[in-house]
Design a protein around this motif. Structure first.
Motif, PDB file in Angstrom:
ATOM      1  N   VAL A 101       0.869  -1.181   0.000  1.00 16.54           N
ATOM      2  CA  VAL A 101       0.000   0.000   0.000  1.00 16.54           C
ATOM      3  C   VAL A 101       0.902   1.225   0.000  1.00 16.54           C
ATOM      4  N   PRO A 102       0.446   2.349  -0.536  1.00 16.53           N
ATOM      5  CA  PRO A 102       1.302   3.539  -0.551  1.00 16.53           C
ATOM      6  C   PRO A 102       1.408   4.244   0.798  1.00 16.53           C
ATOM      7  N   ARG A 103       0.362   4.156   1.604  1.00 14.52           N
ATOM      8  CA  ARG A 103       0.364   4.818   2.908  1.00 14.52           C
ATOM      9  C   ARG A 103      -0.481   4.011   3.870  1.00 14.52           C
ATOM     10  N   ILE A 104      -0.292   4.289   5.180  1.00 17.12           N
ATOM     11  CA  ILE A 104      -1.010   3.484   6.168  1.00 17.12           C
ATOM     12  C   ILE A 104      -1.908   4.310   7.086  1.00 17.12           C
ATOM     13  N   ASP A 105      -1.805   5.620   7.054  1.00 15.05           N
ATOM     14  CA  ASP A 105      -2.649   6.444   7.909  1.00 15.05           C
ATOM     15  C   ASP A 105      -4.111   6.410   7.497  1.00 15.05           C
ATOM     16  N   ASP A 106      -4.394   5.954   6.283  1.00 15.11           N
ATOM     17  CA  ASP A 106      -5.774   5.877   5.812  1.00 15.11           C
ATOM     18  C   ASP A 106      -6.368   4.479   6.004  1.00 15.11           C
ATOM     19  N   ILE A 107      -5.657   3.616   6.722  1.00 17.14           N
ATOM     20  CA  ILE A 107      -6.150   2.264   7.022  1.00 17.14           C
ATOM     21  C   ILE A 107      -6.760   2.292   8.417  1.00 17.14           C
ATOM     22  N   SER A 108      -8.031   1.961   8.532  1.00 16.50           N
ATOM     23  CA  SER A 108      -8.686   2.008   9.843  1.00 16.50           C
ATOM     24  C   SER A 108      -8.462   0.726  10.651  1.00 16.50           C
ATOM     25  N   ALA A 109      -8.156  -0.373   9.993  1.00 15.85           N
ATOM     26  CA  ALA A 109      -7.967  -1.652  10.690  1.00 15.85           C
ATOM     27  C   ALA A 109      -6.729  -1.609  11.588  1.00 15.85           C
ATOM     28  N   VAL A 110      -6.777  -2.378  12.649  1.00 14.07           N
ATOM     29  CA  VAL A 110      -5.621  -2.565  13.512  1.00 14.07           C
ATOM     30  C   VAL A 110      -4.532  -3.256  12.705  1.00 14.07           C
ATOM     31  N   LEU A 111      -3.287  -2.814  12.886  1.00 13.10           N
ATOM     32  CA  LEU A 111      -2.160  -3.494  12.253  1.00 13.10           C
ATOM     33  C   LEU A 111      -1.729  -4.647  13.150  1.00 13.10           C
ATOM     34  N   THR A 112      -1.483  -5.802  12.540  1.00 12.76           N
ATOM     35  CA  THR A 112      -0.946  -6.939  13.261  1.00 12.76           C
ATOM     36  C   THR A 112       0.357  -7.334  12.590  1.00 12.76           C
ATOM     37  N   GLY A 113       1.326  -7.692  13.392  1.00 17.67           N
ATOM     38  CA  GLY A 113       2.623  -8.046  12.840  1.00 17.67           C
ATOM     39  C   GLY A 113       3.149  -9.325  13.446  1.00 17.67           C
ATOM     40  N   THR A 114       3.978  -9.995  12.658  1.00 16.61           N
ATOM     41  CA  THR A 114       4.669 -11.197  13.109  1.00 16.61           C
ATOM     42  C   THR A 114       6.129 -11.056  12.754  1.00 16.61           C
ATOM     43  N   ALA A 115       6.998 -11.389  13.693  1.00 13.92           N
ATOM     44  CA  ALA A 115       8.440 -11.400  13.456  1.00 13.92           C
ATOM     45  C   ALA A 115       8.962 -12.777  13.826  1.00 13.92           C
ATOM     46  N   LYS A 116       9.846 -13.312  12.974  1.00 15.88           N
ATOM     47  CA  LYS A 116      10.421 -14.641  13.200  1.00 15.88           C
ATOM     48  C   LYS A 116      11.935 -14.565  13.116  1.00 15.88           C
ATOM     49  N   VAL A 117      12.597 -15.203  14.065  1.00 16.60           N
ATOM     50  CA  VAL A 117      14.053 -15.251  14.093  1.00 16.60           C
ATOM     51  C   VAL A 117      14.554 -16.143  12.956  1.00 16.60           C
ATOM     52  N   LEU A 118      15.490 -15.618  12.157  1.00 21.29           N
ATOM     53  CA  LEU A 118      16.174 -16.435  11.160  1.00 21.29           C
ATOM     54  C   LEU A 118      17.556 -16.830  11.673  1.00 21.29           C
ATOM     55  N   ILE A 119      18.276 -15.859  12.238  1.00 23.21           N
ATOM     56  CA  ILE A 119      19.612 -16.073  12.810  1.00 23.21           C
ATOM     57  C   ILE A 119      19.737 -15.171  14.028  1.00 23.21           C
ATOM     58  N   SER A 120      20.317 -15.701  15.095  1.00 22.18           N
ATOM     59  CA  SER A 120      20.528 -14.874  16.278  1.00 22.18           C
ATOM     60  C   SER A 120      21.795 -15.324  16.990  1.00 22.18           C
ATOM     61  N   GLY A 121      22.581 -14.353  17.416  1.00 22.79           N
ATOM     62  CA  GLY A 121      23.812 -14.644  18.135  1.00 22.79           C
ATOM     63  C   GLY A 121      24.282 -13.424  18.884  1.00 22.79           C
ATOM     64  N   ALA A 122      25.441 -13.546  19.526  1.00 23.19           N
ATOM     65  CA  ALA A 122      25.978 -12.448  20.330  1.00 23.19           C
ATOM     66  C   ALA A 122      26.265 -11.202  19.500  1.00 23.19           C
ATOM     67  N   SER A 123      26.605 -11.379  18.214  1.00 25.19           N
ATOM     68  CA  SER A 123      26.957 -10.227  17.387  1.00 25.19           C
ATOM     69  C   SER A 123      25.768  -9.579  16.684  1.00 25.19           C
ATOM     70  N   GLY A 124      24.612 -10.217  16.715  1.00 24.23           N
ATOM     71  CA  GLY A 124      23.443  -9.623  16.084  1.00 24.23           C
ATOM     72  C   GLY A 124      22.394 -10.649  15.709  1.00 24.23           C
ATOM     73  N   SER A 125      21.391 -10.185  14.975  1.00 25.66           N
ATOM     74  CA  SER A 125      20.267 -11.045  14.605  1.00 25.66           C
ATOM     75  C   SER A 125      19.699 -10.658  13.244  1.00 25.66           C
ATOM     76  N   ILE A 126      19.037 -11.627  12.625  1.00 26.67           N
ATOM     77  CA  ILE A 126      18.269 -11.393  11.403  1.00 26.67           C
ATOM     78  C   ILE A 126      16.877 -11.964  11.637  1.00 26.67           C
ATOM     79  N   TYR A 127      15.878 -11.156  11.333  1.00 25.54           N
ATOM     80  CA  TYR A 127      14.479 -11.554  11.482  1.00 25.54           C
ATOM     81  C   TYR A 127      13.763 -11.328  10.155  1.00 25.54           C
ATOM     82  N   GLU A 128      12.708 -12.105   9.931  1.00 23.15           N
ATOM     83  CA  GLU A 128      11.768 -11.777   8.867  1.00 23.15           C
ATOM     84  C   GLU A 128      10.492 -11.306   9.544  1.00 23.15           C
ATOM     85  N   PHE A 129       9.785 -10.406   8.865  1.00 22.79           N
ATOM     86  CA  PHE A 129       8.558  -9.887   9.459  1.00 22.79           C
ATOM     87  C   PHE A 129       7.490  -9.710   8.396  1.00 22.79           C
ATOM     88  N   SER A 130       6.258  -9.687   8.860  1.00 27.36           N
ATOM     89  CA  SER A 130       5.129  -9.344   8.004  1.00 27.36           C
ATOM     90  C   SER A 130       4.158  -8.517   8.835  1.00 27.36           C
TER      91      SER A 130
END
Length: 155
Positions: A101-130
């Motif tokens: 979508v081009p913008r989100i301020d015109d969306i009345s629905a609640v936003l829901t998000g999911t984040a999943k760990v792909l890699i995680s360690g002492a030096s950092g992390s990579i996640y995917e999200f939707s």
């Protein structure tokens, strides 16, 4: 998703993040486990959202919403595993970011998000999200964070 702790409200999320005031974008953690979490929010409808420009909130800012889910999850894990707080980090990359979508301020629905760990360690992390608005996907991508050299979690 197997829940490893109770849900978190906005006050609890604020205590987990380095962000302040209205820059805390998620209002609730609905569920989380060692590998993922789900959140919800209506902050995109806040006319005082600090990411707004000229009265509009571009969908490009959903990258920040995704990164904040990563930080919330990391902070919950540190709290669970050590009783400490998350070490500071730097966002190093955003990959495969798709905005539906081009913008989100015109969306009345609640936003829901999911984040999943792909890699995680002492030096950092990579996640995917939707991020969805109702049954409509509004953004997705991958976020990488590098833990700052010398940074440690506090207990």
């Amino acid at each position: 998703m197997a829940v490893s702790d109770s849900r978190c409200n906005e006050t609890e999320i604020r205590a987990l993040l380095f962000h302040a005031e209205r820059m805390v974008l998620w209002q609730s953690v609905e569920a989380w486990d060692d590998n993922s979490l789900s959140c919800s929010t209506s902050t995109h409808n806040d006319v005082k959202n600090p990411l707004r420009r000229d009265g509009a909130l571009s969908s490009i800012h959903l990258a920040e919403y995704g990164a904040q889910m990563m930080a919330i999850h990391g902070a919950l894990l540190v709290r669970k595993n050590t009783g400490g707080t998350l070490a500071p980090g730097v966002l190093t990359s955003l990959k495969d970011f798709e905005m539906h979508v081009p913008r989100i301020d015109d969306i009345s629905a609640v936003l829901t998000g999911t984040a999943k760990v792909l890699i995680s360690g002492a030096s950092g992390s990579i996640y995917e999200f939707s991020i969805d608005a109702g049954d409509r996907r509004v953004a997705s991508g991958r976020v990488s964070v590098l833990t700052l050299p010398g940074a440690t979690t506090s207990t």
